[in-house]
Design a protein around this motif. Structure first.
Motif, PDB file in Angstrom:
ATOM      1  N   UNK A 359       0.787  -1.232   0.000  1.00  0.00           N
ATOM      2  CA  UNK A 359       0.000   0.000   0.000  1.00  0.00           C
ATOM      3  C   UNK A 359       0.822   1.286   0.000  1.00  0.00           C
ATOM      4  N   UNK A 360       2.128   1.198   0.237  1.00  0.00           N
ATOM      5  CA  UNK A 360       2.940   2.409   0.198  1.00  0.00           C
ATOM      6  C   UNK A 360       3.037   2.941  -1.234  1.00  0.00           C
ATOM      7  N   UNK A 361       3.122   4.253  -1.349  1.00  0.00           N
ATOM      8  CA  UNK A 361       3.301   4.868  -2.652  1.00  0.00           C
ATOM      9  C   UNK A 361       4.745   4.702  -3.123  1.00  0.00           C
ATOM     10  N   UNK A 362       4.900   4.389  -4.393  1.00  0.00           N
ATOM     11  CA  UNK A 362       6.216   4.348  -5.029  1.00  0.00           C
ATOM     12  C   UNK A 362       6.115   5.066  -6.367  1.00  0.00           C
ATOM     13  N   UNK A 363       7.033   5.992  -6.621  1.00  0.00           N
ATOM     14  CA  UNK A 363       7.044   6.710  -7.895  1.00  0.00           C
ATOM     15  C   UNK A 363       8.362   6.440  -8.614  1.00  0.00           C
ATOM     16  N   UNK A 364       8.361   6.682  -9.926  1.00  0.00           N
ATOM     17  CA  UNK A 364       9.583   6.518 -10.713  1.00  0.00           C
ATOM     18  C   UNK A 364      10.041   7.885 -11.183  1.00  0.00           C
ATOM     19  N   UNK A 365      11.272   8.236 -10.835  1.00  0.00           N
ATOM     20  CA  UNK A 365      11.858   9.505 -11.253  1.00  0.00           C
ATOM     21  C   UNK A 365      13.092   9.226 -12.099  1.00  0.00           C
ATOM     22  N   UNK A 366      13.725  10.275 -12.574  1.00  0.00           N
ATOM     23  CA  UNK A 366      14.936  10.111 -13.393  1.00  0.00           C
ATOM     24  C   UNK A 366      16.056   9.424 -12.630  1.00  0.00           C
ATOM     25  N   UNK A 367      15.964   9.441 -11.290  1.00  0.00           N
ATOM     26  CA  UNK A 367      17.006   8.819 -10.462  1.00  0.00           C
ATOM     27  C   UNK A 367      16.622   7.436  -9.967  1.00  0.00           C
ATOM     28  N   UNK A 368      15.439   6.958 -10.358  1.00  0.00           N
ATOM     29  CA  UNK A 368      15.044   5.619  -9.970  1.00  0.00           C
ATOM     30  C   UNK A 368      13.718   5.573  -9.230  1.00  0.00           C
ATOM     31  N   UNK A 369      13.382   4.393  -8.681  1.00  0.00           N
ATOM     32  CA  UNK A 369      12.144   4.199  -7.935  1.00  0.00           C
ATOM     33  C   UNK A 369      12.343   4.675  -6.495  1.00  0.00           C
ATOM     34  N   UNK A 370      11.338   5.370  -5.977  1.00  0.00           N
ATOM     35  CA  UNK A 370      11.463   5.794  -4.578  1.00  0.00           C
ATOM     36  C   UNK A 370      10.100   5.958  -3.922  1.00  0.00           C
ATOM     37  N   UNK A 371      10.148   5.970  -2.581  1.00  0.00           N
ATOM     38  CA  UNK A 371       8.957   6.248  -1.782  1.00  0.00           C
ATOM     39  C   UNK A 371       8.721   7.761  -1.726  1.00  0.00           C
ATOM     40  N   UNK A 372       7.567   8.165  -1.244  1.00  0.00           N
ATOM     41  CA  UNK A 372       7.282   9.581  -1.083  1.00  0.00           C
ATOM     42  C   UNK A 372       7.931  10.111   0.189  1.00  0.00           C
ATOM     43  N   UNK A 373       8.363  11.353   0.151  1.00  0.00           N
ATOM     44  CA  UNK A 373       8.988  11.995   1.307  1.00  0.00           C
ATOM     45  C   UNK A 373       7.913  12.549   2.242  1.00  0.00           C
ATOM     46  N   UNK A 374       8.256  12.854   3.484  1.00  0.00           N
ATOM     47  CA  UNK A 374       7.277  13.459   4.401  1.00  0.00           C
ATOM     48  C   UNK A 374       6.661  14.747   3.851  1.00  0.00           C
TER      49      UNK A 374
END
Length: 431
Positions: A359-374
């Motif tokens: 259920x955690x959000x994961x996005x793909x950016x130019x630097x790779x896959x990551x979770x959302x920041x606070x």
């Protein structure tokens, strides 16, 4: 009404209701806190208590942002009602629990429910306050309309009947914030109540219920809706006392009796399914992503990607429970990564931490896959950046706060409409 609308805030968390009503430094959440918010609210008393933990981090954040004056950090059930200041508006997002009635008192205080259930703390304040607040503004999860499973809608019926017995008319609406241009697909029920000595109550008495629900009510003014021409409202009366409703309401009913919008006055309920009628701009997840450097801890290591793909993926497998019993388990897949071109999914309390999660959000950016920041999670609830940042408060706890919070923009819109109703009604009265 002269001067400010005085507000008492219950279950305050980190201050979502307050931000929606007062703004932050007088600025509006819908303008990213760049333009002035024109409302007339003043929080004169607040309460936040987290019963499941010794450390009261949410209350600490609240005090850090808004000050310690007139803020209470004790169990709401222990609050001395006589010491609680008189107020015009009572607000709060209270947890969804079992609201069934446990016992009847033999004195004038009437009925109380199960110990520890927070609705009855609200009920106690409204019952014991000599000068009841004229207005109530509450938020809850939308399943309140269909719980519990054996008596669908009973819990909400108890709340409506309780408020009716205390002299209030009630309107409600289930709102998905994203359908009104906000950045998160978060569905919550919003409940407004008006005491019978208020001019708003008198206005409701003099109008057809469906007109109030769709055109003239506070929620209709704040968040416009429409209905299909073929739809007819459900109309029924809440019969009997609270004990009777607790024991008998919709027993065995497979469907709930309450639609996503409705009005109750003098025990008579009118409810109908409405749909958003919004024509403004829509926010998407891409709009809220931090542009600066993001700490490496939020990026997913290549060696952990299989865990994330498994958590997010569809499953059909044999599993074994703690007793050794084997069973077939299946679930559908989640979108992975999350789309940046839509409003986000609902934030949950377990959003923080590095471990893989369905259920955690994961996005793909130019630097790779990551979770959302606070900060990104705060933006999805329309809080100011770093509102929850404080020494001793971890990123995981900050994510937990946002999973428990509400979308500030919804509170702001409803608050503006309610303020206009209160002041216009009083101006009309003076004429």
């Amino acid at each position: 009404m002269k001067g400010k609308i005085k507000v008492a805030e219950l279950f305050a968390g980190v201050g979502g209701f307050r931000l929606g009503l007062e703004g932050w430094n007088g600025k509006s959440s819908s303008t990213n806190y760049k333009k002035k918010l024109k409302t007339n609210y003043e929080i004169i008393w607040s309460n936040q208590w987290e019963p499941s933990t010794k450390l009261q981090h949410a209350s600490d954040v609240y005090e850090e942002r808004f000050g310690k004056d007139h803020h209470s950090n004790i169990d709401i059930a222990l609050v001395n009602i006589e010491q609680m200041p008189d107020h015009d508006l009572l607000v709060g997002g209270f947890p969804c629990q079992d609201y069934s009635v446990a016992t009847t008192l033999k004195n004038s205080k009437g009925l109380i429910g199960k110990k520890g259930v927070l609705w009855w703390s609200i009920h106690k304040i409204l019952s014991e306050k000599e000068n009841k607040p004229k207005y109530i503004f509450l938020e809850n999860v939308d399943r309140l309309l269909i719980s519990p499973s054996g008596q669908r809608g009973r819990d909400f019926a108890i709340i409506l009947k309780s408020l009716n017995d205390l002299g209030y008319a009630v309107e409600w609406r289930v709102v998905n914030a994203a359908e009104f241009g906000m950045p998160q697909r978060r569905r919550r029920i919003f409940i407004l109540a008006y005491l019978n000595n208020s001019e708003i109550f008198k206005s409701i008495k003099n109008i057809e219920p469906i007109e109030w629900i769709v055109e003239d009510g506070t929620l209709a003014n704040a968040l416009p809706v429409s209905i299909e021409n073929s739809l007819k409202p459900k109309v029924f009366t809440l019969k009997g006392d609270i004990v009777s409703i607790s024991e008998n309401f919709n027993i065995g009913g497979k469907k709930g009796l309450f639609e996503n919008s409705g009005l109750m006055i003098d025990g008579n309920v009118t409810t109908i399914k409405t749909q958003p009628n919004y024509e403004g701009k829509f926010s998407i997840l891409k709009d809220l992503i931090e542009n600066g450097a993001v700490s490496e801890e939020f990026f997913i290591n290549e060696e952990d990607m299989d865990k994330w793909k498994y958590s997010k993926g569809a499953k059909k497998e044999m599993r074994k429970n703690a007793d050794g019993f084997e069973y077939n388990y299946s679930e559908g897949g989640m979108i992975f990564p999350d789309s940046l071109d839509k409003a986000s999914r609902t934030i949950i309390t377990g959003e923080g931490g590095k471990s893989a999660s369905r259920f955690k959000h994961v996005i793909h950016t130019s630097k790779g896959f990551r979770r959302l920041t606070p900060v990104e999670l705060e933006r999805l609830n329309m809080f100011p950046d770093n509102h929850t940042k404080m020494d001793g408060v971890t990123d995981t706890k900050r994510a937990f706060f946002m999973g428990n919070a509400l979308v500030v923009g919804v509170i702001e819109k409803i608050g503006i409409a309610l303020s206009q109703k209160i002041y216009n009604q009083n101006k009309t009265l003076k004429k």
